[in-house]
Design an enzyme around this catalytic site. Structure first.
Site, mmCIF file in Angstrom:
data_model
loop_
_atom_site.group_PDB
_atom_site.id
_atom_site.type_symbol
_atom_site.label_atom_id
_atom_site.label_comp_id
_atom_site.label_asym_id
_atom_site.label_seq_id
_atom_site.Cartn_x
_atom_site.Cartn_y
_atom_site.Cartn_z
ATOM 1 N N ASP B 131 0.828 -1.211 0.000
ATOM 2 C CA ASP B 131 0.000 0.000 0.000
ATOM 3 C C ASP B 131 0.862 1.260 0.000
ATOM 4 O O ASP B 131 0.560 2.232 -0.675
ATOM 5 C CB ASP B 131 -0.932 -0.001 1.216
ATOM 6 N N CYS B 132 1.934 1.225 0.786
ATOM 7 C CA CYS B 132 2.766 2.434 0.841
ATOM 8 C C CYS B 132 3.884 2.449 -0.197
ATOM 9 O O CYS B 132 4.459 3.497 -0.476
ATOM 10 C CB CYS B 132 3.301 2.654 2.252
ATOM 11 N N TYR B 133 4.202 1.284 -0.772
ATOM 12 C CA TYR B 133 5.217 1.211 -1.833
ATOM 13 C C TYR B 133 4.606 0.500 -3.037
ATOM 14 O O TYR B 133 4.876 -0.687 -3.277
ATOM 15 C CB TYR B 133 6.450 0.427 -1.359
#
Ligand code: SF4
Ligand code: SF4
Lengths: 136, 394
Positions: B131-133
């Protein structure tokens, strides 16, 4: 003094013939054997340097060898050493039997004496920096 | 109590340009001529150095974040895999890792050399995406100037002495000690001998964790004991270990390094390695340090080891001194065997001279270790065991 470096390859039948002796005796050539690989009953390879005051004598000697069935080629390959890339480690001197590559015992830098080189090519893969090559 | 001086006094002299520095080779005739005490009073620092192949070399890199960002799970630099099982854009490139396309002809050491030279290096990475990368792959070019950090961290460098390699078998063998000709056709050795750092401080009085050093043309530090640090091996009457003993883990800024002092190497049919230049200043704290740094090639012995036997314990042919090795031939079992070095004494001298100049010009200060290296320890072998051979099973 004229000089020629040649590579001789001769078939098994000629291995035991005294060819070099005839070169000395009949053509008055001085012979310097740089590299020899001769096994009875197999074909042989000889790298030699012929010298005489006249180039014609040398050529006559070479013609004689060819008439005997020896394959004669000039030693045209040369070893190239990229001196400015050299780190003077000495790894190449471990495999050089002819003393062409040697470490100067004072400076511990590599010295290459082209005249002693028999172009056996052993040093080419032995150099970890890949800075020794063969040129044609 | 004889004469003594402190690290602070030496650094004060470096600051004011009054420091007296010699190399570990130059000190030998001086001690012979003037004696230990006079030299202890006159000389503040002795420089030592080595330039040899050191496989246990590599660099930590931080590439910076792309947009959208990626948490790299596999990384290649010029097709050479790097280890990235750490944070998202951190990786470690090891010197001996081979290229997936060029094999033995290019490896991690070449990537490091190319980065030092300022050449662009192709970075390729893949990821599973989070989700963040969210990014799953990237292909770009980096240089040492476009990335955040690039520092060498070498787990084992500067071996204190090493074996001499020969080959008794009847075929030619290709090793990390170079090409070994059959039937004891040659012998190779790999140490700067009397100029080598740990042979000039055999009990690690001044070389320890935190010691400032010359590494690949930059200033670096001793980070830790090196892997396989093994000070308890047998020593001769001068305290010099006979064979491999102490080792150092070294750290230094790749961005400051110079390819003149660190080079990628290929050992035929063995693999890729890296020639690393290491220089270490030895502060002359007292007379004992003068005795240590006046060590000569004839005082240093190395075991002659048969690499023709592919086992952990290899047979040996006794020992030989570096003076004999440097003479160009040694005698083994009555046979004359030509010798060849693998580590460059000419480069080691250049490094010792460079370090001397840095100190004289006030660019390099000596650093007292914050913790000494272990003084007693031996290397453990790896045995094949079953889990239930251990007394306690948790
Ligand atoms: S090719 Fe290399 S190893 Fe062979 S003789 Fe010439 S310099 Fe020596
Ligand atoms: S092996 Fe290569 S780098 Fe080493 S001394 Fe010979 S030519 Fe120079």
């Amino acid at each position: 003094m004229a000089k020629k470096r040649i590579v001789l390859t001769f078939p098994p039948s000629l291995v035991e013939k005294p060819l070099t002796y005839r070169l000395v005796k009949d053509f008055d050539l001085a012979i310097n054997i740089l590299h020899a690989r001769i096994v009875p009953r197999e074909s042989g390879r000889l790298v030699i340097e012929l010298s005489n005051s006249s180039e014609e004598n040398i050529d006559a000697g070479i013609r004689y060898l060819e008439e005997q069935g020896v394959n004669v080629e000039p030693l045209s390959k040369e070893i190239r050493w990229d001196e400015k890339e050299c780190i003077n480690c000495g790894a190449c001197t471990a495999v050089c039997h002819s003393d062409a590559l040697r470490m100067n015992p004072e400076t511990w830098k590599l010295e290459f004496d082209k005249d002693k080189c028999i172009v056996c090519e052993m040093c080419v893969p032995a150099c970890p920096l890949r800075i020794i090559s063969v040129t044609f | 109590m004889g004469f003594s001086r402190t690290y602070e006094e030496i650094n004060e002299k470096i600051k004011t340009g009054r420091v007296v520095v010699l190399t570990a080779e130059e000190i030998i005739p001086m001690v012979e001529e003037k004696g230990v005490e006079a030299v202890a009073r006159e000389v503040d620092v002795v420089t030592t150095a080595t330039f040899g192949p050191m496989c246990s070399t590599g660099a930590f890199l931080n590439f910076g974040h792309s947009d959208p960002p990626i948490k790299m799970t596999k990384v290649w630099l010029n097709d050479v895999p790097a280890y990235t099982g750490i944070a998202a854009v951190d990786a470690y490139i090891g010197a001996t890792e081979l290229s997936e396309s060029a094999g033995f002809e290019y490896g991690g050491a070449h990537v490091i050399e190319d980065l030092i030279s300022g050449k662009p290096v192709k970075l390729r990475a893949t990821a599973y995406g989070t989700d963040c990368y969210p990014r799953r792959e990237i292909e770009t070019y980096i240089t040492k100037d476009t990335i955040n950090q690039a520092y060498l961290f070498n787990p084992r460098n500067a071996y204190q002495n090493y074996s001499v390699a020969v080959n008794s078998s009847d075929r030619i063998i290709y090793t990390y000690m170079g090409t070994l000709l059959p039937k004891l056709g040659n012998a190779t050795y790999c140490s700067a001998g009397q100029l080598s750092p740990l042979l000039n401080d055999p009990y690690y009085r001044t070389i320890g964790i935190g010691t400032r050093i010359f590494l690949g043309g930059a200033q670096g530090y001793v980070a830790w004991e090196g892997t396989q640090h093994s000070p308890s091996v047998s020593r001769n009457e001068k305290g010099i270990p006979v064979g491999g003993a102490g080792t150092l883990a070294l750290i230094g800024d790749l961005k400051q390094m110079d390819r003149r002092f660190i080079r990628a190497a290929i050992f035929h049919k063995y693999g890729v390695s890296m020639y690393v230049g290491v220089g270490i200043p030895i502060p002359i704290l007292d007379e004992e340090m003068v005795r240590f740094v006046s060590v000569k090639d004839e005082d240093i012995q190395a075991p002659i080891v048969d690499y023709g036997v592919g086992r952990r314990s290899k047979p040996t042919y006794g020992t030989v001194s570096y003076k004999e090795l440097r003479s160009g031939k040694i005698i083994i079992d009555g046979k004359v065997v030509p010798t060849a070095p693998l580590s460059s004494l000419a480069k080691a001298r250049e490094i010792a001279e460079t370090l001397k100049t840095w100190i004289r010009e006030g660019k390099f200060f000596v650093q007292q270790p914050v913790q000494p290296l272990p003084a007693e320890q031996l290397t453990k072998p790896l045995e094949i065991r079953e889990k239930d051979e251990f007394p306690i099973n948790i």
